[in-house]
Write a protein that holds these residues in place. Structure first.
Motif, PDB file in Angstrom:
ATOM      1  N   GLU A 413       0.827  -1.209   0.000  1.00 37.63           N
ATOM      2  CA  GLU A 413       0.000   0.000   0.000  1.00 37.63           C
ATOM      3  C   GLU A 413       0.860   1.259   0.000  1.00 37.63           C
ATOM      4  O   GLU A 413       0.560   2.233  -0.703  1.00 37.63           O
ATOM      5  CB  GLU A 413      -0.929  -0.015   1.213  1.00 37.63           C
ATOM      6  CG  GLU A 413      -2.037  -1.057   1.113  1.00 37.63           C
ATOM      7  CD  GLU A 413      -2.747  -1.288   2.435  1.00 37.63           C
ATOM      8  OE1 GLU A 413      -3.825  -1.912   2.423  1.00 37.63           O
ATOM      9  OE2 GLU A 413      -2.218  -0.868   3.487  1.00 37.63           O
ATOM     10  N   ILE A 414       1.940   1.243   0.775  1.00 37.26           N
ATOM     11  CA  ILE A 414       2.833   2.406   0.802  1.00 37.26           C
ATOM     12  C   ILE A 414       3.487   2.601  -0.562  1.00 37.26           C
ATOM     13  O   ILE A 414       3.592   3.729  -1.061  1.00 37.26           O
ATOM     14  CB  ILE A 414       3.903   2.242   1.898  1.00 37.26           C
ATOM     15  CG1 ILE A 414       3.239   2.218   3.280  1.00 37.26           C
ATOM     16  CG2 ILE A 414       4.926   3.377   1.828  1.00 37.26           C
ATOM     17  CD1 ILE A 414       4.189   1.898   4.413  1.00 37.26           C
ATOM     18  N   VAL A 415       3.912   1.516  -1.189  1.00 34.41           N
ATOM     19  CA  VAL A 415       4.520   1.616  -2.522  1.00 34.41           C
ATOM     20  C   VAL A 415       3.498   2.154  -3.522  1.00 34.41           C
ATOM     21  O   VAL A 415       3.838   2.957  -4.403  1.00 34.41           O
ATOM     22  CB  VAL A 415       5.063   0.244  -2.968  1.00 34.41           C
ATOM     23  CG1 VAL A 415       5.558   0.311  -4.412  1.00 34.41           C
ATOM     24  CG2 VAL A 415       6.193  -0.204  -2.051  1.00 34.41           C
ATOM     25  N   LYS A 506      -2.368   3.169 -10.706  1.00 36.09           N
ATOM     26  CA  LYS A 506      -3.158   2.002 -11.124  1.00 36.09           C
ATOM     27  C   LYS A 506      -2.532   1.346 -12.351  1.00 36.09           C
ATOM     28  O   LYS A 506      -2.466   0.114 -12.453  1.00 36.09           O
ATOM     29  CB  LYS A 506      -4.589   2.438 -11.425  1.00 36.09           C
ATOM     30  CG  LYS A 506      -5.490   1.315 -11.915  1.00 36.09           C
ATOM     31  CD  LYS A 506      -6.888   1.834 -12.226  1.00 36.09           C
ATOM     32  CE  LYS A 506      -7.772   0.721 -12.763  1.00 36.09           C
ATOM     33  NZ  LYS A 506      -9.146   1.206 -13.076  1.00 36.09           N
ATOM     34  N   LYS A 507      -2.049   2.170 -13.283  1.00 32.83           N
ATOM     35  CA  LYS A 507      -1.422   1.640 -14.494  1.00 32.83           C
ATOM     36  C   LYS A 507      -0.153   0.863 -14.169  1.00 32.83           C
ATOM     37  O   LYS A 507       0.230  -0.063 -14.897  1.00 32.83           O
ATOM     38  CB  LYS A 507      -1.107   2.797 -15.449  1.00 32.83           C
ATOM     39  CG  LYS A 507      -0.684   2.358 -16.840  1.00 32.83           C
ATOM     40  CD  LYS A 507      -0.513   3.556 -17.760  1.00 32.83           C
ATOM     41  CE  LYS A 507      -0.094   3.111 -19.155  1.00 32.83           C
ATOM     42  NZ  LYS A 507       0.082   4.277 -20.075  1.00 32.83           N
ATOM     43  N   LEU A 508       0.489   1.228 -13.067  1.00 35.32           N
ATOM     44  CA  LEU A 508       1.685   0.503 -12.634  1.00 35.32           C
ATOM     45  C   LEU A 508       1.340  -0.852 -12.021  1.00 35.32           C
ATOM     46  O   LEU A 508       2.234  -1.641 -11.723  1.00 35.32           O
ATOM     47  CB  LEU A 508       2.463   1.334 -11.612  1.00 35.32           C
ATOM     48  CG  LEU A 508       3.110   2.631 -12.118  1.00 35.32           C
ATOM     49  CD1 LEU A 508       3.708   3.406 -10.948  1.00 35.32           C
ATOM     50  CD2 LEU A 508       4.180   2.339 -13.161  1.00 35.32           C
ATOM     51  N   GLY A 509       0.043  -1.093 -11.818  1.00 30.52           N
ATOM     52  CA  GLY A 509      -0.391  -2.357 -11.231  1.00 30.52           C
ATOM     53  C   GLY A 509      -0.732  -2.267  -9.762  1.00 30.52           C
ATOM     54  O   GLY A 509      -0.864  -3.294  -9.087  1.00 30.52           O
ATOM     55  N   TYR A 510      -0.901  -1.030  -9.262  1.00 31.07           N
ATOM     56  CA  TYR A 510      -1.158  -0.841  -7.835  1.00 31.07           C
ATOM     57  C   TYR A 510      -2.574  -0.341  -7.560  1.00 31.07           C
ATOM     58  O   TYR A 510      -2.808   0.334  -6.555  1.00 31.07           O
ATOM     59  CB  TYR A 510      -0.156   0.163  -7.250  1.00 31.07           C
ATOM     60  CG  TYR A 510       1.279  -0.291  -7.291  1.00 31.07           C
ATOM     61  CD1 TYR A 510       1.710  -1.361  -6.515  1.00 31.07           C
ATOM     62  CD2 TYR A 510       2.204   0.351  -8.105  1.00 31.07           C
ATOM     63  CE1 TYR A 510       3.031  -1.776  -6.547  1.00 31.07           C
ATOM     64  CE2 TYR A 510       3.533  -0.054  -8.140  1.00 31.07           C
ATOM     65  CZ  TYR A 510       3.936  -1.120  -7.362  1.00 31.07           C
ATOM     66  OH  TYR A 510       5.241  -1.528  -7.400  1.00 31.07           O
ATOM     67  N   GLY A 511      -3.516  -0.667  -8.431  1.00 35.19           N
ATOM     68  CA  GLY A 511      -4.871  -0.153  -8.260  1.00 35.19           C
ATOM     69  C   GLY A 511      -5.493  -0.513  -6.925  1.00 35.19           C
ATOM     70  O   GLY A 511      -5.894   0.356  -6.145  1.00 35.19           O
ATOM     71  N   GLU A 512      -5.558  -1.798  -6.631  1.00 33.94           N
ATOM     72  CA  GLU A 512      -6.192  -2.239  -5.381  1.00 33.94           C
ATOM     73  C   GLU A 512      -5.387  -1.845  -4.142  1.00 33.94           C
ATOM     74  O   GLU A 512      -5.962  -1.392  -3.153  1.00 33.94           O
ATOM     75  CB  GLU A 512      -6.434  -3.747  -5.416  1.00 33.94           C
ATOM     76  CG  GLU A 512      -7.688  -4.150  -6.162  1.00 33.94           C
ATOM     77  CD  GLU A 512      -8.930  -3.429  -5.645  1.00 33.94           C
ATOM     78  OE1 GLU A 512      -9.131  -3.380  -4.405  1.00 33.94           O
ATOM     79  OE2 GLU A 512      -9.693  -2.899  -6.459  1.00 33.94           O
TER      80      GLU A 512
END
Length: 562
Positions: A413-415, A506-512
């Motif tokens: 989450e921090i990342v 989100k595009k980096l893959g961290y949406g959720e």
């Protein structure tokens, strides 16, 4: 009752009768696990004395506006006689219809004489400039400042009341009801209500102070007092206007700080402490206050002196050089804030080796972000609020993570949150906001150039001199409504940037992970989960949580309530 009844038997009989006579305990206030939450919901929903006063004032203001409208419509011609004090405003206002009625004539004239050459265009611009200058000569400045001040206050208070009504609601938006517990939602609303109460009272007191300052000419009085003291103790006369202006700034800052101190203390040591945020001691608070004043004097004094020197030396083109000065000062402040100023208040340590540091460095490398230093800051020293940000220019970038954020969120989450911050960098949002701020500052100085030489602005406050510092203060009062509009535009731009940065993460893959991290931050910070739309549009630089979650997960889903 038998005469032979013992005291013990009597006690048992009374208890039995009382139990039978008592109504069944309501589950709302019973011993079930949700009883405390239900009680808190009741407190959030209840409106106390302050709410009654606010509602009364709100209704009263609306009533006054309606009465004034009909009163003006009926007695328009007699108003200057009935209320001599409003004659300047009356004369000015009733010049406006004449101007509006003459617009078609002016439009026809412009159409017939439309400039076809640069010389004609310059002649037309000169004529319009002359007309505007004549208009400024007739302005009742003191009355206009009072009217604009109260109009702005009424608008702000209206928004505050709309927001307060929202905070009394206990229903959660369905978009977050599965992530935000009822208790967390109610706690956030309770925190918001306490903040709202303090804000409304503070704004009311400040408005009364502003009215007194303007009506009783306290600014010119303080200016004269500083001048007298300067001449008495330093031997400097009126020709030392820059020195007098800097001293005036310092004295006015002290007075303003003292007037606002009760509200600051109450906010820090009552409201923030009540809701579990404040970690400051009185000693630390005093230390921070003194440091802030010293920094304000160290930077503000020379900046004011430089500004006044530029005005004195560059004449009517001062706004160009003044804007350049402020732009340079802003860039300098951005450069020195993380390395010189903020360490005076917080301790910065390198983020320890471990999973979090490794993942952040991987992300920075993946995006070619020129990360030079990665810090953890002791935000918990003063508050329980959490944050993370990116700072620095060019190839010397730093990432700062609050220790409270590390305690509240998982590594992923921090990342994800850092990915959001790096989205601001990748999309040049910081540069855009800096550029927008420069346009705003240039507008302020350019507009001030139209008023700086208006003798009527100074004489309306009983002044026989025209010090630039005082003129700029008067101008700021006049400019306040326009400044609010421009700030709204800046907030709109900022909210668009936040959506853009969320989409980048989100595009980096961290949406959720970003969504869950935002939820945790909002829960821990007790942020408002369901703000009034007009209030948030006007005041918020970040979109409400529900809107951000909808954009991250499905931008076409509108928030609903259960």
């Amino acid at each position: 009752m038998s005469d032979s009844e013992t005291p013990k038997q009597k006690s048992q009989r009374v208890a039995s009768v009382s139990e039978k006579a008592s109504p069944p305990r309501s589950p709302k206030f019973g011993d079930d696990p949700d009883s405390a939450i239900d009680a808190q919901a009741t407190l959030v929903m209840q409106k106390g004395l302050l709410d009654d006063i606010i509602d009364g004032i709100h209704l009263g203001l609306i009533t006054i506006v309606i009465i004034c409208f009909f009163f003006v419509a009926i007695f328009a011609g007699s108003l200057p006689t009935i209320f001599p004090a409003i004659k300047p405003i009356y004369d000015f206002v009733f010049e406006i219809p004449k101007l509006v009625m003459s617009l078609p004539e002016y439009a026809l004239l412009i159409k017939e004489e439309f400039p076809t050459t640069l010389e004609d265009a310059m002649f037309l611009a000169s004529g319009l400039s002359y007309w505007f200058a004549e208009l400024l000569h007739t302005l009742p400045y003191k009355e206009c400042i009072l009217a604009l001040s109260w109009a702005t206050y009424i608008w702000d208070t209206h928004l505050d009341i709309r927001q307060r009504d929202r905070l009394h609601e206990v229903r959660r938006p369905l978009a977050i009801s599965s992530f935000i517990s009822r208790q967390a939602y109610l706690e956030a609303n309770a925190y918001g209500l306490d903040q709202s109460s303090l804000t409304i009272i503070k704004k009311f007191v400040e408005q009364l102070e502003t009215t007194a300052i303007i009506y009783y000419d306290m600014i010119p009085t303080l200016w004269a007092a500083v001048g007298t003291a300067m001449e008495t103790y330093l031997g400097f006369g009126a020709e030392y206007e820059i020195t007098q202006s800097v001293l005036f700034f310092l004295v006015a800052t002290i007075i303003s700080s003292l007037l606002s101190m009760p509200f600051t203390l109450y906010s820090t040591f009552v409201v923030e402490k009540k809701h579990g945020f404040n970690k400051q001691t009185i000693g630390l608070f005093i230390s921070d206050t003194l440091k802030s004043f010293a920094l304000g004097a160290a930077f503000g004094g020379p900046l004011i002196a430089a500004f006044l020197w530029i005005v004195a030396k560059t004449g009517s083109q001062f706004y160009i050089y003044a804007w350049a000065l402020m732009a340079a000062a802003q860039v300098l402040f951005i450069l020195i804030y993380p390395t010189i100023i903020q360490p005076l208040f917080n301790k910065f340590d390198p983020l320890p080796e471990g999973e979090l540091r490794t993942e952040i460095e991987k992300l920075a490398s993946r995006l070619n972000f020129p990360l030079k230093k990665l810090y953890v800051v002791d935000g918990s020293k003063r508050s329980g609020h959490s944050n993370a940000y990116v700072t620095g220019f060019f190839n010397s970038k730093k990432i700062v993570v609050f220790d409270t954020l590390i305690e509240q969120c998982t590594t992923e989450e921090i990342v994800a949150i850092i990915g959001h911050e790096l989205g601001h960098w990748k999309k040049n949002h910081l540069f855009r906001m800096l550029l927008a701020a420069q346009v705003h500052i240039f507008t302020i100085f350019f507009a001030f150039g139209l008023f700086i030489g208006e003798e009527a602005m100074y004489t309306s406050f009983g002044m026989d001199t025209m010090p630039t510092m005082i003129g700029f203060i008067f101008f700021q009062y006049l400019y306040e409504p326009l400044a609010s509009i421009l700030q709204f535009v800046l907030n709109l731009l900022s909210r668009l940037h936040e959506f853009d940065a969320d989409a980048f993460s989100k595009k980096l893959g961290y949406g959720e992970p970003l969504a869950s991290g935002l939820i945790k931050i909002h829960v821990e910070n007790k942020s408002n989960f369901n703000p009034d739309p007009l209030y948030s549009a006007y005041h918020y630089s970040h979109p409400p949580l529900v809107e951000r979650l909808n954009a991250i997960r499905d931008p076409n889903v509108a928030p609903k309530t259960e």
